[in-house]
Design a protein around this motif. Structure first.
Motif: not given
Length: 274
Positions: A6, A10-11, A13-15, A17-18, A21, A23-24
């Motif tokens: 990413p 994006i990096q 942002v705390h994992v 929260n990702r 998202s 994105e996942m």
């Protein structure tokens, strides 16, 4: 699902929260899942680590806390759902919400999973009892931790600091508190008993795994879960999902030594551990 490295925004942002998202999202299965499971667990059992390991197989969906509405505000907002004053998705919208989650978070083979704590299960049972039938899974994976003292210490620290993951900036320090750790230990015992009652009432036969086995023989545990669900292990289907950092420091070791000494004559603590 995006698996490439990413960009920096994006990096930062705390994992955790990702993980909720867009994105996942899988977003690759446009119908009801062909298989489902609940990751039943208790706080400080390594449940997020376990969920990510299951997710990384590419075969078991993305088992996160989709019914813990306190922690998924960003997910709800991007899907267009508003939480009521009581802290829930309105009852009349629960089915639509669940369909959206299953569509976005079922893996390509049609498997869907979600993580649940006893507090969330009880809250759903009280708020939307009919919805429990709708989310009844085919399988239950039950994750516990054998080291209940370590679990209670971690639970006590998290409850008082209000920080549940490593890597959170400005984490407040909390002092050793024997009574609070003991309360956390009692709570763990009560939550375990609550899950056993749920399994008995629903007739569920959970796939039982432990944090300790997961940390030492992770691949073996994951293969056991896959086989128990009738899903053939396939390393070629593995996907990239960011992993959380492990929370560990010298404070927990110091507190364990103090708690062990302080509880020598406490029969209640001994009974809980048994």
């Amino acid at each position: 699902m995006i698996a490439s490295t990413p960009h920096k925004a994006i990096q930062d942002v705390h994992v955790t929260n990702r993980l909720y998202s867009a994105e996942m999202d899988f977003n690759c299965f446009g119908q009801d899942p062909i298989g489902s499971y609940m990751l039943a667990t208790i706080p400080r059992s390594g449940s997020t680590y376990c969920a990510i390991r299951l997710w990384q197989t590419g075969l078991l969906g993305a088992p996160m806390e989709y019914l813990n509405f306190r922690v998924i505000g960003s997910l709800l907002r991007r899907l267009g759902y508003q939480v009521s004053d009581m802290g829930y998705v309105p009852i009349q919208m629960m089915s639509a919400y669940w369909s959206d989650i299953q569509r976005l978070r079922s893996s390509a083979n049609g498997m869907f999973g979600y993580k649940m704590f006893t507090s969330n299960y009880v809250a759903i049972a009280r708020h939307s009892p009919n919805f429990l039938k709708e989310i009844t899974p085919q399988y239950v994976v039950y994750l516990t931790r054998q080291d209940v003292i370590g679990q209670a210490i971690s639970y006590s620290r998290a409850l008082r600091s209000k920080v549940w993951f490593a890597g959170v900036a400005d984490t407040p320090a909390v002092d050793y508190d024997y009574a609070h750790i003991k309360d956390a230990l009692c709570s763990i015992g009560e939550q375990k008993a609550a899950w056993e009652r749920v399994f008995e009432m629903t007739g569920a036969e959970p796939i039982r795994i432990t944090y300790e086995d997961l940390m030492t023989t992770s691949s073996t545990v994951i293969d056991h879960i896959l086989n128990a669900m009738g899903v053939k292990p396939d390393e070629s289907r593995a996907i990239s999902v960011p992993m959380i950092d492990r929370q560990t420091d010298g404070v927990s070791k110091e507190w364990r030594e103090r708690f062990t000494e302080d509880s020598l004559d406490d029969a209640e603590v001994e009974a809980i551990q048994v």
